[in-house]
Design a protein around this motif. Structure first.
Motif, PDB file in Angstrom:
ATOM      1  N   SER A  43       0.944  -1.232   0.125  1.00 11.97           N
ATOM      2  CA  SER A  43      -0.021   0.080   0.109  1.00 11.97           C
ATOM      3  C   SER A  43       0.869   1.035  -0.201  1.00 11.97           C
ATOM      4  CB  SER A  43      -0.971  -0.087   1.188  1.00 11.97           C
ATOM      5  OG  SER A  43      -1.923  -1.144   1.295  1.00 11.97           O
ATOM      6  N   LEU A  44       0.740   2.209  -1.025  1.00 11.37           N
ATOM      7  CA  LEU A  44       1.578   3.420  -1.259  1.00 11.37           C
ATOM      8  C   LEU A  44       0.848   4.678  -0.941  1.00 11.37           C
ATOM      9  CD1 LEU A  44       2.757   2.992  -4.809  1.00 11.37           C
ATOM     10  CD2 LEU A  44       3.928   2.144  -2.554  1.00 11.37           C
ATOM     11  N   ASP A  45       1.358   5.612  -0.051  1.00 14.54           N
ATOM     12  CA  ASP A  45       0.687   6.768   0.188  1.00 14.54           C
ATOM     13  C   ASP A  45       0.478   7.774  -1.199  1.00 14.54           C
ATOM     14  OD1 ASP A  45       2.953   8.270  -0.064  1.00 14.54           O
ATOM     15  OD2 ASP A  45       3.474   8.052   2.098  1.00 14.54           O
ATOM     16  N   SER A  46      -0.058   8.579  -1.082  1.00 13.40           N
ATOM     17  CA  SER A  46      -0.444   9.567  -2.333  1.00 13.40           C
ATOM     18  C   SER A  46       0.845  10.116  -3.000  1.00 13.40           C
ATOM     19  CB  SER A  46      -1.326  10.609  -1.921  1.00 13.40           C
ATOM     20  OG  SER A  46      -0.856  11.442  -0.821  1.00 13.40           O
ATOM     21  N   SER A  47       1.857  10.532  -1.981  1.00  8.81           N
ATOM     22  CA  SER A  47       3.135  11.184  -2.517  1.00  8.81           C
ATOM     23  C   SER A  47       3.708   9.910  -3.290  1.00  8.81           C
ATOM     24  CB  SER A  47       3.842  11.541  -1.087  1.00  8.81           C
ATOM     25  OG  SER A  47       4.985  12.045  -1.583  1.00  8.81           O
ATOM     26  N   GLN A  48       3.813   8.639  -2.716  1.00 12.24           N
ATOM     27  CA  GLN A  48       4.712   7.667  -3.314  1.00 12.24           C
ATOM     28  C   GLN A  48       4.137   7.345  -4.488  1.00 12.24           C
ATOM     29  OE1 GLN A  48       4.244   5.019   0.281  1.00 12.24           O
ATOM     30  NE2 GLN A  48       6.587   5.078   0.630  1.00 12.24           N
ATOM     31  N   ASP A  49       2.802   7.305  -4.554  1.00 13.35           N
ATOM     32  CA  ASP A  49       1.956   6.637  -5.734  1.00 13.35           C
ATOM     33  C   ASP A  49       2.155   7.957  -7.009  1.00 13.35           C
ATOM     34  OD1 ASP A  49       0.173   4.810  -7.109  1.00 13.35           O
ATOM     35  OD2 ASP A  49      -1.326   6.314  -6.974  1.00 13.35           O
ATOM     36  N   SER A  50       2.435   9.066  -6.552  1.00 10.70           N
ATOM     37  CA  SER A  50       2.541  10.049  -7.629  1.00 10.70           C
ATOM     38  C   SER A  50       4.049   9.889  -8.083  1.00 10.70           C
ATOM     39  CB  SER A  50       2.203  11.560  -7.214  1.00 10.70           C
ATOM     40  OG  SER A  50       0.635  11.673  -6.654  1.00 10.70           O
ATOM     41  N   ALA A  51       4.830   9.760  -7.263  1.00  5.61           N
ATOM     42  CA  ALA A  51       6.289  10.085  -7.579  1.00  5.61           C
ATOM     43  C   ALA A  51       6.578   8.629  -8.506  1.00  5.61           C
ATOM     44  CB  ALA A  51       7.103   9.957  -6.448  1.00  5.61           C
ATOM     45  N   PHE A  52       5.806   7.528  -8.157  1.00  4.16           N
ATOM     46  CA  PHE A  52       6.210   6.230  -8.926  1.00  4.16           C
ATOM     47  C   PHE A  52       5.340   6.801 -10.315  1.00  4.16           C
ATOM     48  CE2 PHE A  52       4.933   1.644  -9.616  1.00  4.16           C
ATOM     49  CZ  PHE A  52       6.237   1.406 -10.035  1.00  4.16           C
ATOM     50  N   ASP A  53       4.257   7.122 -10.335  1.00  5.23           N
ATOM     51  CA  ASP A  53       3.592   7.495 -11.769  1.00  5.23           C
ATOM     52  C   ASP A  53       4.620   8.316 -12.680  1.00  5.23           C
ATOM     53  OD1 ASP A  53       1.503   5.946 -11.262  1.00  5.23           O
ATOM     54  OD2 ASP A  53       0.276   7.579 -10.558  1.00  5.23           O
ATOM     55  N   ASP A 115      13.547   3.725  -7.005  1.00  2.99           N
ATOM     56  CA  ASP A 115      13.389   4.969  -6.304  1.00  2.99           C
ATOM     57  C   ASP A 115      12.220   4.644  -5.397  1.00  2.99           C
ATOM     58  OD1 ASP A 115      15.251   6.506  -7.549  1.00  2.99           O
ATOM     59  OD2 ASP A 115      13.876   7.023  -9.260  1.00  2.99           O
ATOM     60  N   LEU A 116      11.014   3.884  -5.935  1.00  2.00           N
ATOM     61  CA  LEU A 116       9.898   3.756  -4.992  1.00  2.00           C
ATOM     62  C   LEU A 116      10.306   2.686  -3.825  1.00  2.00           C
ATOM     63  CD1 LEU A 116       6.753   3.840  -4.521  1.00  2.00           C
ATOM     64  CD2 LEU A 116       6.613   1.829  -5.760  1.00  2.00           C
ATOM     65  N   LEU A 117      11.394   1.793  -4.076  1.00  2.00           N
ATOM     66  CA  LEU A 117      11.603   0.783  -2.698  1.00  2.00           C
ATOM     67  C   LEU A 117      12.354   1.673  -1.826  1.00  2.00           C
ATOM     68  CD1 LEU A 117      12.742  -2.339  -4.875  1.00  2.00           C
ATOM     69  CD2 LEU A 117      10.613  -1.931  -3.460  1.00  2.00           C
ATOM     70  N   VAL A 118      13.111   2.718  -2.398  1.00  2.00           N
ATOM     71  CA  VAL A 118      13.908   3.539  -1.278  1.00  2.00           C
ATOM     72  C   VAL A 118      13.060   4.128  -0.288  1.00  2.00           C
ATOM     73  CG1 VAL A 118      15.440   5.418  -1.194  1.00  2.00           C
ATOM     74  CG2 VAL A 118      16.017   3.709  -2.671  1.00  2.00           C
ATOM     75  N   SER A 119      11.847   4.720  -0.847  1.00  2.00           N
ATOM     76  CA  SER A 119      11.038   5.595   0.017  1.00  2.00           C
ATOM     77  C   SER A 119      10.260   4.765   0.652  1.00  2.00           C
ATOM     78  CB  SER A 119       9.949   6.273  -1.134  1.00  2.00           C
ATOM     79  OG  SER A 119       9.006   5.594  -1.664  1.00  2.00           O
ATOM     80  N   LEU A 120      10.211   3.320   0.708  1.00  2.00           N
ATOM     81  CA  LEU A 120       9.221   2.487   1.457  1.00  2.00           C
ATOM     82  C   LEU A 120       9.789   2.644   3.031  1.00  2.00           C
ATOM     83  CD1 LEU A 120       8.622  -0.993  -0.431  1.00  2.00           C
ATOM     84  CD2 LEU A 120       7.284   1.497  -0.605  1.00  2.00           C
ATOM     85  N   ASN A 121       8.936   2.856   4.199  1.00  2.00           N
ATOM     86  CA  ASN A 121       9.216   2.562   5.487  1.00  2.00           C
ATOM     87  C   ASN A 121       9.030   0.951   5.811  1.00  2.00           C
ATOM     88  OD1 ASN A 121       6.542   1.806   5.959  1.00  2.00           O
ATOM     89  ND2 ASN A 121       5.756   3.979   6.375  1.00  2.00           N
ATOM     90  N   GLU A 122       9.473   0.820   6.946  1.00  2.00           N
ATOM     91  CA  GLU A 122       9.771  -0.676   7.445  1.00  2.00           C
ATOM     92  C   GLU A 122       8.449  -1.360   7.290  1.00  2.00           C
ATOM     93  OE1 GLU A 122      12.716  -2.102   7.928  1.00  2.00           O
ATOM     94  OE2 GLU A 122      13.710  -0.157   7.506  1.00  2.00           O
ATOM     95  N   ALA A 123       7.527  -0.781   7.693  1.00  2.00           N
ATOM     96  CA  ALA A 123       6.123  -1.522   7.570  1.00  2.00           C
ATOM     97  C   ALA A 123       5.851  -2.078   6.138  1.00  2.00           C
ATOM     98  CB  ALA A 123       5.257  -0.677   8.246  1.00  2.00           C
ATOM     99  N   GLN A 124       5.941  -0.858   5.080  1.00  2.00           N
ATOM    100  CA  GLN A 124       5.670  -1.420   3.768  1.00  2.00           C
ATOM    101  C   GLN A 124       6.647  -2.326   3.329  1.00  2.00           C
ATOM    102  OE1 GLN A 124       6.194   2.832   2.639  1.00  2.00           O
ATOM    103  NE2 GLN A 124       4.006   3.018   1.787  1.00  2.00           N
ATOM    104  N   VAL A 125       8.123  -2.299   3.682  1.00  2.00           N
ATOM    105  CA  VAL A 125       8.720  -3.399   3.341  1.00  2.00           C
ATOM    106  C   VAL A 125       8.452  -4.693   3.747  1.00  2.00           C
ATOM    107  CG1 VAL A 125      11.129  -4.245   3.753  1.00  2.00           C
ATOM    108  CG2 VAL A 125      11.001  -1.839   3.064  1.00  2.00           C
ATOM    109  N   ALA A 126       8.126  -4.899   4.945  1.00  2.00           N
ATOM    110  CA  ALA A 126       7.365  -6.108   5.643  1.00  2.00           C
ATOM    111  C   ALA A 126       6.327  -6.597   4.886  1.00  2.00           C
ATOM    112  CB  ALA A 126       7.142  -5.722   7.050  1.00  2.00           C
ATOM    113  N   GLN A 127       5.471  -5.480   4.485  1.00  2.00           N
ATOM    114  CA  GLN A 127       4.244  -5.743   3.670  1.00  2.00           C
ATOM    115  C   GLN A 127       4.526  -6.315   2.345  1.00  2.00           C
ATOM    116  OE1 GLN A 127       1.614  -2.587   2.243  1.00  2.00           O
ATOM    117  NE2 GLN A 127      -0.077  -3.654   2.666  1.00  2.00           N
TER     118      GLN A 127
END
Length: 281
Positions: A43-53, A115-127
């Motif tokens: 699950s990405l937040d809006s900032s991550q989603d926009s940057a990925f796009d 770039d997106l993987l770098v932006s993930l927090n620990e909870a997102q990495v675990a997910q």
């Protein structure tokens, strides 16, 4: 298998090579498809989603300019070589060419993904890791329920359906050859599973140091290795499998009727035209 999970995201360029008249539609909506596929893992937040796009848009613009002309030339070369029965060496050469094209495409798409993987927090990495591990387990459990004959029949059916899409119809001899190929693949299943697990372990190790300046280059190399099935531990087994496949594909090519050759050529003509239109859009 890795092809059905993480690799699926980065090798989606294969869509461009198999969708026929829908090539342009698929390619022009590839960024949407990629973003959707990744969102099923984390699950990405809006900032991550926009940057990925935005990153995907840049990567696909580079791919359109840099890689599509290579694909167009390769299809053109393939059409010319298919006018006569192909040799073992030609089969090997085209595997090398298409693998390199796949690696180059994956490397371009790896940039925004890194770039997106770098932006993930620990909870997102675990997910992400949890979902990948779950998908692998589900796939392995599903296959474990099948007997060897069932696995062979299912794999052979997929190969036959795919080949029929390109040739229009199959003879009984061609179906036998594809069943033989399915057998080769089934024999390699333990190796493919070990490769998948090895790539996953490499990814987890990389994610532990994702803020390192070397992360992007190391992640890109992982993607290139996955496309080419590179692994020092299993390279001898992979080479043996590929050589068996090249020889079988040579035999299959020699069984093609004039009608099948004409059908295949029309498919390649349409594909080449679609790629040319994409290049000039």
């Amino acid at each position: 298998m890795i092809k059905r999970h993480l690799k699926r995201v980065l090798l989606c360029m294969a869509v461009v090579l198999v969708v026929g008249c829908a090539t342009r539609l698929a390619y022009n909506n590839l960024d949407v498809w990629l973003s959707y596929r990744f969102s099923s893992y984390v699950s990405l937040d809006s900032s991550q989603d926009s940057a990925f796009d935005r990153g995907l848009d840049r990567a696909l613009a580079i791919h359109r300019r840099q890689e599509l002309p290579k694909i167009h030339r390769t299809i053109d070369d393939l059409q010319a070589d298919l006018l006569t029965p192909m040799t073992f060496s030609q089969m090997q050469e085209y595997y090398t060419v298409f693998t390199r094209l796949g690696q180059d495409s994956a490397a371009i798409l790896a940039d925004p993904l890194a770039d997106l993987l770098v932006s993930l927090n620990e909870a997102q990495v675990a997910q992400l890791e949890g979902h990948l591990r779950q998908r692998f387990a589900e796939y392995d459990q599903k296959r474990a329920k099948l007997s060897q004959p069932e696995k062979l029949a299912k794999r052979a059916e997929r190969l036959q359906d795919f080949t029929q899409d390109w040739l229009g119809s199959l003879t009984s001899r061609q179906e036998e050859l594809l069943t033989e190929l399915a057998g080769y693949q089934l024999e390699m299943s333990p190796v493919f599973r070990s490769l998948r697990n090895g790539y996953f372990e490499r990814l987890k190790q990389l994610m532990e140091n994702r803020t390192s300046p070397a992360f992007k280059a190391q992640f890109t190399q992982l993607m290139r290795d996955m496309v080419a099935l590179n692994s020092p531990k299993y390279q001898a087994e992979i080479r043996f499998y590929l050589n068996r496949r090249f020889e079988l594909m040579r035999r299959l090519n020699h069984t093609m009727s004039p009608q099948q050759k004409a059908f295949l050529n029309r498919k390649l003509v349409n594909l080449r035209k679609d790629v040319a239109l994409l290049i000039n859009q």
